[in-house]
Design a protein around this motif. Sequence first.
Motif, short mmCIF file in Angstrom:
data_model
loop_
_atom_site.label_atom_id
_atom_site.label_comp_id
_atom_site.label_asym_id
_atom_site.label_seq_id
_atom_site.Cartn_x
_atom_site.Cartn_y
_atom_site.Cartn_z
N GLU A 1 0.83 -1.21 0.00
CA GLU A 1 0.00 0.00 0.00
C GLU A 1 0.87 1.26 0.00
O GLU A 1 0.57 2.23 -0.70
N GLY A 2 1.96 1.24 0.77
CA GLY A 2 2.87 2.38 0.80
C GLY A 2 3.53 2.61 -0.55
O GLY A 2 3.65 3.76 -1.01
N TYR A 3 3.93 1.52 -1.19
CA TYR A 3 4.54 1.63 -2.52
C TYR A 3 3.55 2.22 -3.53
O TYR A 3 3.88 3.15 -4.27
N LEU A 4 2.35 1.69 -3.54
CA LEU A 4 1.34 2.18 -4.48
C LEU A 4 0.96 3.63 -4.19
O LEU A 4 0.75 4.42 -5.11
N GLN A 5 0.93 3.99 -2.92
CA GLN A 5 0.64 5.37 -2.55
C GLN A 5 1.77 6.30 -3.02
O GLN A 5 1.51 7.39 -3.55
N ARG A 6 3.00 5.85 -2.85
CA ARG A 6 4.14 6.66 -3.30
C ARG A 6 4.09 6.88 -4.81
O ARG A 6 4.33 7.98 -5.29
N ILE A 7 3.77 5.82 -5.54
CA ILE A 7 3.70 5.94 -6.99
C ILE A 7 2.54 6.84 -7.39
O ILE A 7 2.69 7.72 -8.23
N SER A 8 1.39 6.64 -6.77
CA SER A 8 0.23 7.48 -7.10
C SER A 8 0.51 8.94 -6.81
O SER A 8 0.16 9.82 -7.61
N SER A 9 1.14 9.23 -5.68
CA SER A 9 1.49 10.62 -5.34
C SER A 9 2.46 11.20 -6.36
O SER A 9 2.31 12.34 -6.80
N ARG A 10 3.42 10.39 -6.74
CA ARG A 10 4.41 10.85 -7.72
C ARG A 10 3.74 11.12 -9.06
O ARG A 10 4.06 12.09 -9.74
N PHE A 11 2.80 10.26 -9.43
CA PHE A 11 2.08 10.45 -10.70
C PHE A 11 1.22 11.70 -10.65
O PHE A 11 1.09 12.40 -11.64
N ALA A 12 0.64 11.97 -9.48
CA ALA A 12 -0.22 13.15 -9.35
C ALA A 12 0.59 14.45 -9.37
O ALA A 12 0.12 15.47 -9.85
N ASP A 13 1.83 14.38 -8.86
CA ASP A 13 2.67 15.57 -8.76
C ASP A 13 3.55 15.84 -9.97
O ASP A 13 4.16 16.90 -10.06
N ILE B 1 0.83 -9.44 -8.67
CA ILE B 1 -0.01 -8.38 -8.11
C ILE B 1 0.62 -7.01 -8.35
O ILE B 1 -0.05 -6.07 -8.75
N ILE B 2 1.92 -6.92 -8.16
CA ILE B 2 2.64 -5.67 -8.40
C ILE B 2 2.51 -5.29 -9.88
O ILE B 2 2.21 -4.14 -10.22
N ALA B 3 2.72 -6.24 -10.77
CA ALA B 3 2.62 -5.97 -12.21
C ALA B 3 1.21 -5.51 -12.57
O ALA B 3 1.05 -4.57 -13.38
N GLU B 4 0.20 -6.12 -11.99
CA GLU B 4 -1.19 -5.71 -12.26
C GLU B 4 -1.44 -4.28 -11.78
O GLU B 4 -2.11 -3.50 -12.46
N GLN B 5 -0.90 -3.95 -10.61
CA GLN B 5 -1.07 -2.59 -10.09
C GLN B 5 -0.36 -1.58 -11.01
O GLN B 5 -0.91 -0.51 -11.29
N LEU B 6 0.84 -1.93 -11.47
CA LEU B 6 1.57 -1.04 -12.38
C LEU B 6 0.84 -0.90 -13.71
O LEU B 6 0.80 0.19 -14.29
N ALA B 7 0.27 -2.00 -14.18
CA ALA B 7 -0.51 -1.93 -15.43
C ALA B 7 -1.66 -0.96 -15.27
O ALA B 7 -1.91 -0.13 -16.15
N GLY B 8 -2.34 -1.05 -14.14
CA GLY B 8 -3.45 -0.12 -13.89
C GLY B 8 -2.99 1.32 -13.89
O GLY B 8 -3.66 2.19 -14.45
N LEU B 9 -1.84 1.57 -13.29
CA LEU B 9 -1.31 2.94 -13.27
C LEU B 9 -0.94 3.42 -14.67
O LEU B 9 -1.21 4.56 -15.04
N LEU B 10 -0.32 2.53 -15.46
CA LEU B 10 0.03 2.92 -16.84
C LEU B 10 -1.21 3.17 -17.68
O LEU B 10 -1.24 4.08 -18.50
N ARG C 1 -1.32 -8.59 -23.25
CA ARG C 1 0.03 -8.23 -23.72
C ARG C 1 0.73 -7.31 -22.74
O ARG C 1 1.90 -7.49 -22.43
N LEU C 2 0.01 -6.30 -22.25
CA LEU C 2 0.60 -5.39 -21.26
C LEU C 2 0.89 -6.14 -19.97
O LEU C 2 1.97 -5.98 -19.38
#
Length: 186
Positions: free
Chosen positions: A53-65, A115-124, A135-136
């Motif tokens: 959750e912390g990792y995904l939050q960090r990525i989401s915050s970085r994407f937002a900023d 699970i990590i790959a799926e979360q990253l796919a969602g972010l992309l 494929r992704l």
Amino acid sequence: MLDACAELVDEIGYESLTTTLLAERAGVAIGSVYQFFPDKRAIVQALTLRNLEGYLQRISSRFADTQFTHWWDVVDAAIDEYISMHRAVPGFRTLHFGDVVDVHLLDEERDNNTIIAEQLAGLLVDHFGAASGPRLDFALGIAVEAGDALIKLAFRRDPDGDPAVLAEAKALIREYLYRHVNTISR
């Protein structure tokens, strides 16, 4: 209790971790540990979920900023956050996303890196417009596995992460994904 668990796994490793040691470090009665966690695996699972959750939050915050120009900047940001957590988050270097304990710690059906790959796919898909689909998912699954292995290697070679290995990991992942993401982006 989770903070105490993180400190202990860094100090003594998962195999040496006991609920008694955890209770002592957390300053709670052993009964309090068992009130929330049936065993050390459950404690580590909760810590792993917190890390995810912390990792995904960090990525989401970085994407937002940040306004990313290219998809590879998104991938680099995800890798940078993973490396940052290795350096700064207690317990993360030892546990990662729980693979030290069980590759299915986060979900019985899917392994942790999937699970990590799926979360990253969602972010992309959400933040960059990549086309979702098998494929992704496949390409990101390969990239996550390769990146995870190389980042672990970098931290085995140097406690702060061998800069040469980390640079090669990013280059390898970027070059691999370049062949795939460019063909599946909208």
